[in-house]
Scaffold this active site. Structure first.
Site, PDB file in Angstrom:
ATOM      1  CB  SER A   1       8.583   6.914 -12.666  1.00  0.00           C
ATOM      2  OG  SER A   1       9.344   8.252 -11.835  1.00  0.00           O
TER       3      SER A   1
ATOM      4  CE1 TYR B   1      13.704   5.093 -13.556  1.00  0.00           C
ATOM      5  CE2 TYR B   1      13.037   7.293 -13.282  1.00  0.00           C
ATOM      6  CZ  TYR B   1      12.959   5.857 -12.992  1.00  0.00           C
ATOM      7  OH  TYR B   1      12.552   5.303 -11.942  1.00  0.00           O
TER       8      TYR B   1
HETATM    9  P1  NAP Z   1      16.473   0.209  -6.438  1.00  0.00           P
HETATM   10  O1  NAP Z   1      16.597   0.447  -4.834  1.00  0.00           O
HETATM   11  O2  NAP Z   1      17.512   0.951  -7.250  1.00  0.00           O
HETATM   12  O3  NAP Z   1      16.371  -1.344  -6.675  1.00  0.00           O
HETATM   13  C1  NAP Z   1      16.382  -1.783  -7.980  1.00  0.00           C
HETATM   14  C2  NAP Z   1      16.093  -3.296  -7.995  1.00  0.00           C
HETATM   15  O4  NAP Z   1      16.010  -3.590  -9.330  1.00  0.00           O
HETATM   16  C3  NAP Z   1      17.009  -4.146  -7.486  1.00  0.00           C
HETATM   17  O5  NAP Z   1      16.490  -5.170  -6.776  1.00  0.00           O
HETATM   18  C4  NAP Z   1      18.150  -4.531  -8.598  1.00  0.00           C
HETATM   19  O6  NAP Z   1      18.527  -5.839  -8.546  1.00  0.00           O
HETATM   20  C5  NAP Z   1      16.809  -4.609  -9.723  1.00  0.00           C
HETATM   21  N1  NAP Z   1      17.473  -4.537 -10.983  1.00  0.00           N
HETATM   22  C6  NAP Z   1      17.922  -3.635 -11.779  1.00  0.00           C
HETATM   23  N2  NAP Z   1      18.170  -3.764 -12.907  1.00  0.00           N
HETATM   24  C7  NAP Z   1      17.775  -4.889 -13.233  1.00  0.00           C
HETATM   25  C8  NAP Z   1      17.671  -5.822 -14.212  1.00  0.00           C
HETATM   26  N3  NAP Z   1      18.433  -5.405 -15.462  1.00  0.00           N
HETATM   27  N4  NAP Z   1      17.403  -7.112 -14.062  1.00  0.00           N
HETATM   28  C9  NAP Z   1      16.987  -7.406 -12.999  1.00  0.00           C
HETATM   29  N5  NAP Z   1      16.951  -6.714 -12.049  1.00  0.00           N
HETATM   30  C10 NAP Z   1      17.304  -5.454 -11.999  1.00  0.00           C
HETATM   31  O7  NAP Z   1      15.114   0.671  -7.043  1.00  0.00           O
HETATM   32  P2  NAP Z   1      13.694   1.229  -6.611  1.00  0.00           P
HETATM   33  O8  NAP Z   1      13.761   2.584  -6.035  1.00  0.00           O
HETATM   34  O9  NAP Z   1      13.270   0.294  -5.466  1.00  0.00           O
HETATM   35  O10 NAP Z   1      13.056   1.024  -7.735  1.00  0.00           O
HETATM   36  C11 NAP Z   1      11.771   0.068  -8.019  1.00  0.00           C
HETATM   37  C12 NAP Z   1      11.214   0.363  -9.173  1.00  0.00           C
HETATM   38  O11 NAP Z   1      10.328   1.635  -8.913  1.00  0.00           O
HETATM   39  C13 NAP Z   1      11.959   0.735 -10.480  1.00  0.00           C
HETATM   40  O12 NAP Z   1      11.179   0.256 -11.597  1.00  0.00           O
HETATM   41  C14 NAP Z   1      11.948   2.188 -10.554  1.00  0.00           C
HETATM   42  O13 NAP Z   1      12.017   2.950 -11.679  1.00  0.00           O
HETATM   43  C15 NAP Z   1      10.730   2.621  -9.856  1.00  0.00           C
HETATM   44  N6  NAP Z   1      10.559   3.836  -9.423  1.00  0.00           N
HETATM   45  C16 NAP Z   1      11.096   4.304  -8.128  1.00  0.00           C
HETATM   46  C17 NAP Z   1      11.288   5.580  -7.552  1.00  0.00           C
HETATM   47  C18 NAP Z   1      12.000   6.000  -6.387  1.00  0.00           C
HETATM   48  O14 NAP Z   1      12.172   7.193  -6.097  1.00  0.00           O
HETATM   49  N7  NAP Z   1      12.665   5.080  -5.687  1.00  0.00           N
HETATM   50  C19 NAP Z   1      10.330   6.322  -8.219  1.00  0.00           C
HETATM   51  C20 NAP Z   1       9.717   6.153  -9.233  1.00  0.00           C
HETATM   52  C21 NAP Z   1       9.693   4.938  -9.706  1.00  0.00           C
HETATM   53  P3  NAP Z   1      20.173  -6.145  -7.645  1.00  0.00           P
HETATM   54  O15 NAP Z   1      19.859  -5.382  -6.368  1.00  0.00           O
HETATM   55  O16 NAP Z   1      20.499  -7.171  -8.135  1.00  0.00           O
HETATM   56  O17 NAP Z   1      21.193  -4.730  -8.635  1.00  0.00           O
END
Ligand code: NAP
Length: 248
Positions: free
Chosen positions: A143, A157
């Site tokens: 991130s 985080y």
């Molecule tokens: P999200 O919409 O909250 O989705 C999170 C996903 O991760 C869900 O599929 C969830 O499964 C799964 N998950 C969470 N904890 C887990 C665990 N302990 N074991 C297995 N699966 C787990 O998140 P997102 O925004 O798509 O983020 C995806 C990645 O991008 C993350 O690493 C996040 O830190 C990174 N990121 C996101 C952003 C942003 O602005 N969105 C920015 C920078 C980085 P369930 O559906 O079963 O709960």
């Protein structure tokens, strides 16, 4: 033979968008999720409609036994693994560091850091040409918080993602001679559920003025970067940290 990709956290957000794009590119897919079986099954249906082979596997990536069991399923169902997308990640309620407790840090570092380490280890065992594997590619979701620090929101985080950056750099060098490329993608603010987990579903509205492009990104825009890093087009790219953040 189809290339096989494991995407952790593929039930929602960036992981789900990556799964849909990978299916259109013909990958066979293992879709990991943690709790949201309904959401994972929805993605699975969309992917099967694209005609590729796909399965869902429930596993908490922070739990070593569950990760080992997930890789056993991959061995059984697909017989090999070409790409690991270490996407599963989470954050908790926004607060200053002085209000956080050790139990929270254990959860945040467990899901974001230990989870990525466990999956990377199991992937390398299978991919490394040193072990008779045929090489592969690992993409770690970091991130831009890793370089901004997320003050007043979630420094834990941000620090977890800093660890992912260091792991990406070290591991890329460690396995470069074994046919495995390791890269990171550092998204900016992307429209997914993750901001609601921090207690501010409309966070992007508040911070978008700090994004030079003036908007949040879409999960599909991150998926494009991930799929490029996974592809042969990125054959000389390893140890890279690719910011996909609208210039932020
Ligand atoms: P999200 O919409 O909250 O989705 C999170 C996903 O991760 C869900 O599929 C969830 O499964 C799964 N998950 C969470 N904890 C887990 C665990 N302990 N074991 C297995 N699966 C787990 O998140 P997102 O925004 O798509 O983020 C995806 C990645 O991008 C993350 O690493 C996040 O830190 C990174 N990121 C996101 C952003 C942003 O602005 N969105 C920015 C920078 C980085 P369930 O559906 O079963 O709960």
């Amino acid at each position: 033979m189809s290339r096989v990709m494991l995407i952790t956290g593929a039930s929602r957000g960036i992981g789900a968008a990556t799964a849909r794009l990978a299916a259109r590119q013909g990958y066979a897919l293992c879709l990991n999720y943690h709790q949201r079986e309904d959401a994972a099954n929805q993605v699975l249906e969309q992917i099967r409609a694209a005609g590729v082979s796909a399965i869902t596997v429930k596993a908490d990536v922070a739990d070593e036994d569950q990760v080992l069991a997930m890789f056993d399923v991959i061995d059984r169902e697909f017989g090999h693994l070409d790409v690991l997308v270490n996407n599963a990640g989470m954050l908790e309620q926004q607060m200053r560091l002085e209000k956080m407790d050790a139990a929270r840090w254990t959860r945040v570092l467990g899901a974001n850091v230990i989870g990525s380490f466990l999956c990377a280890r199991e992937a390398i065992k299978r991919m490394s040409t040193k072990n008779g594997g045929r090489g592969g590619s690992i993409i770690n979701l970091s991130s831009i918080a890793a370089r901004l620090g997320a003050p007043g929101e979630y420094i834990d985080y941000a620090a977890a993602k800093g660890a992912i950056d260091s792991m990406t750099l070290g591991l890329a060098k460690e396995v470069a001679g074994e046919g495995i490329r390791v890269n990171g993608v550092r998204p900016g603010v992307i429209h997914t559920d993750i901001h609601a987990s921090g207690g501010e579903p409309d966070r992007i509205e508040r911070v978008k003025a700090s994004v030079p492009m003036g908007r949040g990104g879409q999960a599909e825009e991150i998926a494009e970067a991930i799929l490029w890093l996974a592809s042969e087009q990125a054959s000389y790219t390893t140890g890279a940290l690719l910011d996909v953040s609208g210039g932020r």
